[in-house]
Design a protein around this motif. Structure first.
Motif, PDB file in Angstrom:
ATOM      1  N   LEU A 217      84.483  70.947   2.943  1.00 56.36           N
ATOM      2  CA  LEU A 217      84.126  71.630   4.185  1.00 56.36           C
ATOM      3  C   LEU A 217      83.505  70.662   5.192  1.00 56.36           C
ATOM      4  N   SER A 218      82.683  69.736   4.734  1.00 55.55           N
ATOM      5  CA  SER A 218      82.079  68.756   5.643  1.00 55.55           C
ATOM      6  C   SER A 218      83.143  67.939   6.349  1.00 55.55           C
ATOM      7  N   SER A 219      84.170  67.585   5.608  1.00 53.45           N
ATOM      8  CA  SER A 219      85.269  66.829   6.193  1.00 53.45           C
ATOM      9  C   SER A 219      86.059  67.682   7.174  1.00 53.45           C
ATOM     10  N   SER A 220      86.210  68.976   6.860  1.00 58.83           N
ATOM     11  CA  SER A 220      87.025  69.857   7.692  1.00 58.83           C
ATOM     12  C   SER A 220      86.344  70.214   9.013  1.00 58.83           C
ATOM     13  N   VAL A 221      85.034  70.502   8.981  1.00 58.91           N
ATOM     14  CA  VAL A 221      84.359  70.947  10.206  1.00 58.91           C
ATOM     15  C   VAL A 221      84.110  69.806  11.175  1.00 58.91           C
ATOM     16  N   GLY A 222      84.133  68.558  10.695  1.00 66.33           N
ATOM     17  CA  GLY A 222      84.003  67.417  11.600  1.00 66.33           C
ATOM     18  C   GLY A 222      82.656  67.370  12.292  1.00 66.33           C
ATOM     19  N   LYS A 223      82.656  66.902  13.540  1.00 65.04           N
ATOM     20  CA  LYS A 223      81.418  66.712  14.283  1.00 65.04           C
ATOM     21  C   LYS A 223      80.934  67.978  14.970  1.00 65.04           C
ATOM     22  N   GLU A 224      81.831  68.979  15.119  1.00 64.69           N
ATOM     23  CA  GLU A 224      81.450  70.178  15.854  1.00 64.69           C
ATOM     24  C   GLU A 224      80.404  71.015  15.120  1.00 64.69           C
ATOM     25  N   TYR A 225      80.467  70.998  13.790  1.00 64.64           N
ATOM     26  CA  TYR A 225      79.523  71.788  12.998  1.00 64.64           C
ATOM     27  C   TYR A 225      78.852  70.907  11.950  1.00 64.64           C
ATOM     28  N   GLU A 226      77.635  71.289  11.574  1.00 62.36           N
ATOM     29  CA  GLU A 226      76.882  70.589  10.545  1.00 62.36           C
ATOM     30  C   GLU A 226      76.911  71.408   9.265  1.00 62.36           C
ATOM     31  N   CYS A 227      77.027  70.735   8.134  1.00 59.20           N
ATOM     32  CA  CYS A 227      77.197  71.407   6.852  1.00 59.20           C
ATOM     33  C   CYS A 227      76.085  70.950   5.893  1.00 59.20           C
ATOM     34  N   TYR A 228      75.457  71.935   5.221  1.00 57.70           N
ATOM     35  CA  TYR A 228      74.391  71.639   4.263  1.00 57.70           C
ATOM     36  C   TYR A 228      74.608  72.469   3.001  1.00 57.70           C
ATOM     37  N   PHE A 229      74.053  72.004   1.882  1.00 59.36           N
ATOM     38  CA  PHE A 229      74.029  72.865   0.700  1.00 59.36           C
ATOM     39  C   PHE A 229      72.691  72.707  -0.006  1.00 59.36           C
ATOM     40  N   ALA A 230      72.261  73.776  -0.697  1.00 56.47           N
ATOM     41  CA  ALA A 230      70.980  73.769  -1.390  1.00 56.47           C
ATOM     42  C   ALA A 230      71.011  74.799  -2.506  1.00 56.47           C
ATOM     43  N   HIS A 231      70.173  74.588  -3.504  1.00 51.85           N
ATOM     44  CA  HIS A 231      70.045  75.560  -4.580  1.00 51.85           C
ATOM     45  C   HIS A 231      69.193  76.735  -4.095  1.00 51.85           C
ATOM     46  N   PHE A 232      69.501  77.939  -4.595  1.00 48.10           N
ATOM     47  CA  PHE A 232      68.809  79.132  -4.101  1.00 48.10           C
ATOM     48  C   PHE A 232      67.383  79.234  -4.645  1.00 48.10           C
ATOM     49  N   SER A 233      66.973  78.306  -5.470  1.00 48.26           N
ATOM     50  CA  SER A 233      65.560  78.258  -5.853  1.00 48.26           C
ATOM     51  C   SER A 233      64.705  77.883  -4.644  1.00 48.26           C
ATOM     52  N   ARG A 234      65.333  77.267  -3.653  1.00 55.42           N
ATOM     53  CA  ARG A 234      64.674  76.990  -2.377  1.00 55.42           C
ATOM     54  C   ARG A 234      64.937  78.179  -1.456  1.00 55.42           C
ATOM     55  N   PRO A 235      63.894  78.830  -0.928  1.00 50.37           N
ATOM     56  CA  PRO A 235      64.100  80.029  -0.109  1.00 50.37           C
ATOM     57  C   PRO A 235      64.972  79.749   1.113  1.00 50.37           C
ATOM     58  N   LEU A 236      65.746  80.745   1.492  1.00 50.79           N
ATOM     59  CA  LEU A 236      66.565  80.675   2.700  1.00 50.79           C
ATOM     60  C   LEU A 236      65.763  81.251   3.858  1.00 50.79           C
ATOM     61  N   CYS A 237      65.659  80.515   4.958  1.00 49.87           N
ATOM     62  CA  CYS A 237      64.954  80.997   6.153  1.00 49.87           C
ATOM     63  C   CYS A 237      65.968  81.614   7.110  1.00 49.87           C
ATOM     64  N   LEU A 238      65.736  82.869   7.479  1.00 47.47           N
ATOM     65  CA  LEU A 238      66.663  83.575   8.354  1.00 47.47           C
ATOM     66  C   LEU A 238      65.879  84.295   9.440  1.00 47.47           C
ATOM     67  N   GLN A 239      65.769  83.668  10.598  1.00 44.52           N
ATOM     68  CA  GLN A 239      65.150  84.249  11.787  1.00 44.52           C
ATOM     69  C   GLN A 239      63.788  84.891  11.511  1.00 44.52           C
ATOM     70  N   GLY A 240      62.915  84.125  10.915  1.00 44.05           N
ATOM     71  CA  GLY A 240      61.562  84.611  10.679  1.00 44.05           C
ATOM     72  C   GLY A 240      61.341  85.138   9.280  1.00 44.05           C
ATOM     73  N   TYR A 241      62.407  85.534   8.593  1.00 42.63           N
ATOM     74  CA  TYR A 241      62.293  86.002   7.214  1.00 42.63           C
ATOM     75  C   TYR A 241      62.422  84.835   6.232  1.00 42.63           C
ATOM     76  N   THR A 242      61.818  84.990   5.074  1.00 42.88           N
ATOM     77  CA  THR A 242      62.053  84.109   3.946  1.00 42.88           C
ATOM     78  C   THR A 242      62.826  84.907   2.897  1.00 42.88           C
ATOM     79  N   ILE A 243      64.024  84.433   2.552  1.00 46.01           N
ATOM     80  CA  ILE A 243      64.887  85.120   1.590  1.00 46.01           C
ATOM     81  C   ILE A 243      64.780  84.398   0.252  1.00 46.01           C
ATOM     82  N   LYS A 244      64.318  85.113  -0.772  1.00 42.68           N
ATOM     83  CA  LYS A 244      64.141  84.520  -2.098  1.00 42.68           C
ATOM     84  C   LYS A 244      64.942  85.306  -3.137  1.00 42.68           C
ATOM     85  N   ARG A 245      65.367  84.585  -4.167  1.00 43.27           N
ATOM     86  CA  ARG A 245      65.992  85.253  -5.312  1.00 43.27           C
ATOM     87  C   ARG A 245      64.973  85.353  -6.442  1.00 43.27           C
TER      88      ARG A 245
END
Length: 384
Positions: A217-245
């Motif tokens: 995906l990083s190769s496909s999206v090129g410079k227009e978009y940024e691509c990251y990956f992380a384990h869900f043990s690290r909370p996801l931040c979504l517009q003020g919320y902290t999303i945890k599993r």
């Protein structure tokens, strides 16, 4: 062309997926069935007389200045071109992936992400500058049609930039993300949702599989978009919320983190919440006491409404109390008295302290200040 224009769209989609050009695109615009779909789905005005679409033949057959069209004709042509783009270049499930509100995104996460181990996030680069037409032109064979489509999309960008950007994003995600994912086997466990300009992929795969997909995906999206990956043990931040599993209970927890309470207090000038030092709002002291009370009340209702989906919603009580201290300080400055005397002034005017509204009252709209869907605060929290 096939006998049915929407059968022809299937053929065209297949050619695009095979990275081949499509021909005779303009002939779609001469079909009554195609225009009936434009009027019904895009414009919601029902079927029109045949003369309404026959006039557009001249646009594609010769170089015609679009400025010669009436306002309604221009709108019809724009909607027809957008239907063409949507049917051919945007994934059929795109509307299911897109979450128009924060509440819809949170609800999706709670229902679908309880078994997610890894998250791939794709977001638009701050330096990205691409045009919608540039994404489409390589698939279209026919200079005259391309010229018309280019001018129509330029007109849309000038008239409705938000809609233009949304369509450009959907086309980009379809071609550079969703098409790539569907070409890779064993991704049945993939959970997709799109919120604003960000696409989130939740996977229950192994780390090796996730890294392989991330690199593709990083190769496909090129410079227009940024691509990251992380384990869900690290909370996801979504517009003020902290999303945890919650790994033990196998559920998703939606929380308001402490730093968001601090930011809310700072944004509304209540004071230093972290050190519990309330602040006088000097700009309000010349307002009537009822008006000052109403301003605080409206702000707190906005905050409660915005975070109504939080599992730790009751933690907002601390912010409500802190805001009340700021109100008392402001009233005390207004009347040049102590905070205790300020409380008596509020009681004199029958202005009560604001309780944290119950969740069901907010969702049903039965709490006070019914019309507070927090448009202002949502715009602010896009930054976080």
């Amino acid at each position: 062309m096939t006998n049915k224009p929407f059968n022809q769209l299937v053929v065209m989609r297949d050619r695009i997926k095979a990275n081949r050009q499509i021909k005779d695109c303009d002939k779609l615009f001469y079909q009554g069935e195609f225009w009936a779909k434009v009027f019904d789905q895009q414009m919601g005005i029902g079927r029109q007389d045949e003369s309404d679409y026959q006039q557009f033949k001249q646009i594609f057959r010769q170089s015609m200045d679009l400025s010669q069209l009436t306002g309604l004709q221009s709108k019809k042509l724009i909607e027809a071109c957008l239907l063409f783009v949507k049917k051919l270049f945007i994934d059929e499930n795109m509307d299911n992936y897109k979450k128009q509100t924060l509440s819809a995104s949170v609800s999706f996460l709670k229902r679908k992400w309880s078994d997610v181990n890894w998250i791939i996030t794709i977001k638009k680069s701050s330096t990205a500058q691409y045009q919608l037409f540039n994404q489409l032109k390589k698939y279209i064979d026919g200079e005259c049609f391309k010229q018309v489509l280019s001018r129509v999309l330029d007109q849309l960008e000038q008239q409705d930039s938000t809609r233009y950007q949304e369509i450009a994003r959907d086309v980009y995600f379809t071609c550079h993300v969703l098409h790539v994912i569907k070409c890779i086997e064993k991704n049945d466990d993939l959970k997709i949702f799109i919120h604003q300009d960000m696409l989130y992929l939740g996977l229950a795969s192994t780390k090796q599989q996730v890294i392989a997909l991330y690199q593709t995906l990083s190769s496909s999206v090129g410079k227009e978009y940024e691509c990251y990956f992380a384990h869900f043990s690290r909370p996801l931040c979504l517009q003020g919320y902290t999303i945890k599993r919650d790994w033990q209970l196998k559920k998703i927890c939606i929380e308001v983190p402490q730093h968001m309470l601090i930011k809310c207090a700072h944004m509304f000038q209540y004071g230093d919440f972290h050190n519990q030092i309330p602040k006088i709002r000097g700009a309000l002291i010349h307002q009537p006491i009822e008006q000052i009370h109403s301003i605080y009340q409206r702000e707190l209702f906005q905050i409660a409404n915005y975070f109504v989906d939080a599992d730790n919603y009751r933690s907002l009580k601390k912010l409500f109390y802190f805001a009340h201290l700021s109100l008392l300080k402001t009233i005390a400055r207004k009347f040049d008295c102590t905070m205790g005397q300020a409380a008596k002034q509020l009681k004199k005017y029958q202005l009560n302290r604001y309780p944290l509204p119950k969740k069901d009252m907010i969702r049903s709209g039965h709490a006070k200040q019914v019309n507070w869907r927090a448009v202002y605060i949502e715009k602010v929290y896009v930054r976080f």
